[in-house]
Motif scaffolding. Sequence first.
Motif, PDB file in Angstrom:
ATOM      1  N   GLY A  10      24.369   4.850  43.899  1.00  0.00           N
ATOM      2  CA  GLY A  10      25.287   3.637  43.261  1.00  0.00           C
ATOM      3  C   GLY A  10      26.004   3.417  44.312  1.00  0.00           C
ATOM      4  O   GLY A  10      26.517   2.966  43.158  1.00  0.00           O
ATOM      5  N   PRO A  11      25.892   2.984  45.236  1.00  0.00           N
ATOM      6  CA  PRO A  11      26.912   1.983  45.529  1.00  0.00           C
ATOM      7  C   PRO A  11      27.633   0.916  45.156  1.00  0.00           C
ATOM      8  O   PRO A  11      28.547   0.381  44.980  1.00  0.00           O
ATOM      9  CB  PRO A  11      26.759   1.232  47.238  1.00  0.00           C
ATOM     10  N   ASP A  12      27.267   0.327  44.365  1.00  0.00           N
ATOM     11  CA  ASP A  12      27.122  -1.018  43.593  1.00  0.00           C
ATOM     12  C   ASP A  12      26.609  -0.607  41.948  1.00  0.00           C
ATOM     13  O   ASP A  12      26.680  -1.408  40.849  1.00  0.00           O
ATOM     14  CB  ASP A  12      25.935  -2.419  43.335  1.00  0.00           C
ATOM     15  N   GLY A  13      27.243   0.876  41.638  1.00  0.00           N
ATOM     16  CA  GLY A  13      27.460   0.626  39.729  1.00  0.00           C
ATOM     17  C   GLY A  13      26.031   1.833  40.009  1.00  0.00           C
ATOM     18  O   GLY A  13      24.901   1.752  40.013  1.00  0.00           O
ATOM     19  N   LEU A  14      26.364   2.262  38.605  1.00  0.00           N
ATOM     20  CA  LEU A  14      25.784   3.842  38.275  1.00  0.00           C
ATOM     21  C   LEU A  14      25.356   3.790  36.831  1.00  0.00           C
ATOM     22  O   LEU A  14      26.266   4.257  36.759  1.00  0.00           O
ATOM     23  CB  LEU A  14      25.584   4.843  39.571  1.00  0.00           C
ATOM     24  N   VAL A  15      24.590   3.921  36.417  1.00  0.00           N
ATOM     25  CA  VAL A  15      23.961   4.860  34.989  1.00  0.00           C
ATOM     26  C   VAL A  15      23.369   6.114  34.600  1.00  0.00           C
ATOM     27  O   VAL A  15      22.399   6.147  34.615  1.00  0.00           O
ATOM     28  CB  VAL A  15      23.570   3.491  34.494  1.00  0.00           C
ATOM     29  N   GLY A  34      28.755  -7.458  35.189  1.00  0.00           N
ATOM     30  CA  GLY A  34      29.464  -6.531  34.362  1.00  0.00           C
ATOM     31  C   GLY A  34      30.595  -5.743  34.876  1.00  0.00           C
ATOM     32  O   GLY A  34      29.455  -5.142  36.079  1.00  0.00           O
ATOM     33  N   ASN A  35      31.475  -5.247  33.893  1.00  0.00           N
ATOM     34  CA  ASN A  35      32.232  -3.522  34.368  1.00  0.00           C
ATOM     35  C   ASN A  35      31.655  -3.069  34.039  1.00  0.00           C
ATOM     36  O   ASN A  35      30.236  -2.545  33.211  1.00  0.00           O
ATOM     37  CB  ASN A  35      33.529  -3.778  34.626  1.00  0.00           C
ATOM     38  N   ALA A  36      32.125  -1.320  34.320  1.00  0.00           N
ATOM     39  CA  ALA A  36      31.132  -0.200  33.552  1.00  0.00           C
ATOM     40  C   ALA A  36      31.322  -0.285  32.295  1.00  0.00           C
ATOM     41  O   ALA A  36      30.507   0.504  31.962  1.00  0.00           O
ATOM     42  CB  ALA A  36      32.369   1.026  34.406  1.00  0.00           C
ATOM     43  N   TYR A 334      25.178  11.412  25.411  1.00  0.00           N
ATOM     44  CA  TYR A 334      25.963  11.254  26.281  1.00  0.00           C
ATOM     45  C   TYR A 334      25.850  10.960  27.744  1.00  0.00           C
ATOM     46  O   TYR A 334      24.772  10.341  27.656  1.00  0.00           O
ATOM     47  CB  TYR A 334      26.431  12.522  26.554  1.00  0.00           C
ATOM     48  N   LEU A 335      26.569   9.594  28.534  1.00  0.00           N
ATOM     49  CA  LEU A 335      26.249   8.680  29.161  1.00  0.00           C
ATOM     50  C   LEU A 335      27.168   8.356  30.036  1.00  0.00           C
ATOM     51  O   LEU A 335      28.294   8.964  29.453  1.00  0.00           O
ATOM     52  CB  LEU A 335      25.825   7.191  28.507  1.00  0.00           C
ATOM     53  N   CYS A 336      27.687   8.136  31.059  1.00  0.00           N
ATOM     54  CA  CYS A 336      28.324   8.307  32.228  1.00  0.00           C
ATOM     55  C   CYS A 336      27.887   6.627  32.916  1.00  0.00           C
ATOM     56  O   CYS A 336      26.690   6.772  33.846  1.00  0.00           O
ATOM     57  CB  CYS A 336      28.513   9.104  33.025  1.00  0.00           C
ATOM     58  N   VAL A 337      28.868   5.879  33.333  1.00  0.00           N
ATOM     59  CA  VAL A 337      29.050   4.460  33.847  1.00  0.00           C
ATOM     60  C   VAL A 337      29.960   4.522  35.265  1.00  0.00           C
ATOM     61  O   VAL A 337      31.385   4.786  34.429  1.00  0.00           O
ATOM     62  CB  VAL A 337      29.115   3.275  32.902  1.00  0.00           C
ATOM     63  N   ALA A 338      29.465   4.403  36.446  1.00  0.00           N
ATOM     64  CA  ALA A 338      30.560   3.347  37.507  1.00  0.00           C
ATOM     65  C   ALA A 338      30.037   1.801  37.641  1.00  0.00           C
ATOM     66  O   ALA A 338      29.238   1.815  37.631  1.00  0.00           O
ATOM     67  CB  ALA A 338      30.274   4.985  39.046  1.00  0.00           C
ATOM     68  N   ASP A 341      33.848  -1.314  42.010  1.00  0.00           N
ATOM     69  CA  ASP A 341      35.091  -1.172  41.944  1.00  0.00           C
ATOM     70  C   ASP A 341      35.163   0.330  41.631  1.00  0.00           C
ATOM     71  O   ASP A 341      36.962   0.268  41.800  1.00  0.00           O
ATOM     72  CB  ASP A 341      35.500  -2.384  40.936  1.00  0.00           C
ATOM     73  N   GLY A 342      34.557   0.865  40.933  1.00  0.00           N
ATOM     74  CA  GLY A 342      35.144   2.765  40.927  1.00  0.00           C
ATOM     75  C   GLY A 342      35.987   2.475  39.712  1.00  0.00           C
ATOM     76  O   GLY A 342      36.234   3.721  39.798  1.00  0.00           O
ATOM     77  N   MET A 343      35.475   1.372  38.889  1.00  0.00           N
ATOM     78  CA  MET A 343      35.991   2.445  36.813  1.00  0.00           C
ATOM     79  C   MET A 343      35.006   3.234  36.746  1.00  0.00           C
ATOM     80  O   MET A 343      33.385   3.061  36.998  1.00  0.00           O
ATOM     81  CB  MET A 343      35.817   0.724  36.364  1.00  0.00           C
ATOM     82  N   GLY A 344      35.534   4.069  35.934  1.00  0.00           N
ATOM     83  CA  GLY A 344      34.204   5.254  35.040  1.00  0.00           C
ATOM     84  C   GLY A 344      35.024   5.452  34.340  1.00  0.00           C
ATOM     85  O   GLY A 344      35.608   5.463  33.266  1.00  0.00           O
TER      86      GLY A 344
END
Length: 528
Positions: A10-15, A34-36, A334-338, A341-344
């Motif tokens: 996920g170079p531009d983010g991942l969900v 939007g951000n994480a 449960y979910l996780c997002v990045a 910019d590196g926010m998780g």
Amino acid sequence: MTWETQTVPGPDGLVCSVDRLASEAGAAVLRAGGNAVDAAIATSAALTVTTPHMCGMGGDLMALVAGPGTGSAEPLVVNASGRAGSGADPERLRAEGHRTMPPLGDVRSAPVPGCVDGWLALHDRLGRLPLADVLAPAIELAEDGFPTSPMLAFMLPKLAGVTGCDELVEAGVGTGDHLRRPGPARMLRAIAAEGRDGFYGGEFGERLLEVGAGEYLPGDLARSSADWVEALGLDVWGHRVWTVPPNSAGVLALAGAGIAERAGLGADPDDAAWAHLAVEAARLAGLDRPRGLFEGADGGVLLHPDRLAARAAMVDPRRTVLREDRYAGGGTIYLCVADRDGMGVSLIQSNAKEFGCHVAVPGTGVLLHNRGIGFSLEAGHPAEYGPGRRPPHTLAPTLVTRPDGSLRALLGTMGGDSQTQLVLQLLARLLVTGDDPAAVIGAPRWVLAAEGGTGFNVWERPAAHRVRVEQHAPASWRPGLEERGHEVRTARPDPAGFGHAHLIEFPVDGPPRGAADARSLIGAAVAG
């Protein structure tokens, strides 16, 4: 049966979430700038629409946030678990003959839902996009409809006879059938337009007071259920692992990892000794569950090095220590997002047991959770049911940082009392064995089971545990565990009995990468 899982970059983010539609909703918010945090709220909101058998606006939420943009060297933590209403009366329940909280058909097992307060707290402090834009994908799913998932179609018959669930119990709704949810759409639009007042002070709040019949008072709804609290951390396996402090059960996952490290858990999960030591660490950590887990409990005491060392010293590599002669005695996503910019964000949201307490808030399409089953009805117990109190939670979202403070991983799972056991296994495979996300998530698992198990009574009699192992577990596990005194059961393929876990890892030299659990049947890791 194995669970085929892929590691997705996920170079531009991942969900990563339990439902592809929800993951795509979060990814769309990432692509919109939007951000994480925005994406996590969008995913969570979408899940309240598409997976009402596991979560909803009538449930609770806990989350950890770390990385650039938080303004903090340590993870930020929001505890949005609700409190029992002002009408909570344990004496009345005891007089009615209850020894435990009634799980179904009783609004008293539903503290004021905290999920929406959690969204608003996260968005107010850390969100980037307007709230209406963040909730828009979920609103679209609710209004336009979506194909009913296999798990939802399988679960819907459990709502037979529950009033106020017309949109979910229409005759003939099966896998793939188009399902619209006008009630939640209306609630989400009210939140987008008016924030907290649109939900707790609007139609939902008015109807909740009615269905509560004195369990809740207006002041209970006026008070936010979301608190920013200090993260609870433990140094283990060369990293610092973080979770939500009690009333979250996350402390048991951390304690289990600390015990396992001190007991010498190795790097070969195919060895029965690995399974045995992990089981023993989880069980020894769980001894603190019945009386040590409650709102306000000092997690630092439960994680004190001397305490962990003493528990680890009890581990016998040849034999289980918890025997009768030594000791006496869901519905979650449960979910996780990045983000780029590196926010998780590590977020968990729950009804507790399937559709919660099987009480719907009339006209809203929202079912109430039954997290109140975590309360005790023992007079004087530190977690006794009572006005304004939070029940002990099985929720255990987890976040891992490196010694330099940089973000290493986000992980967690659903699974009632098994959550902390599963988190321990995920941590060991990630930090000790060194597996990549797909291998961590797809690997075989074990869980502890209780006689007459509900998924929430595992710690009542630790000496009576059975160890359930997945069919694709290493051939050495069952005989090796039985030789050490464990009662073992090999489970048939069970999409819900071993958690729906997700993981995002942040490599030092590359973009985030993650995996969603194939056990959820429709889970997905979607790049931004």
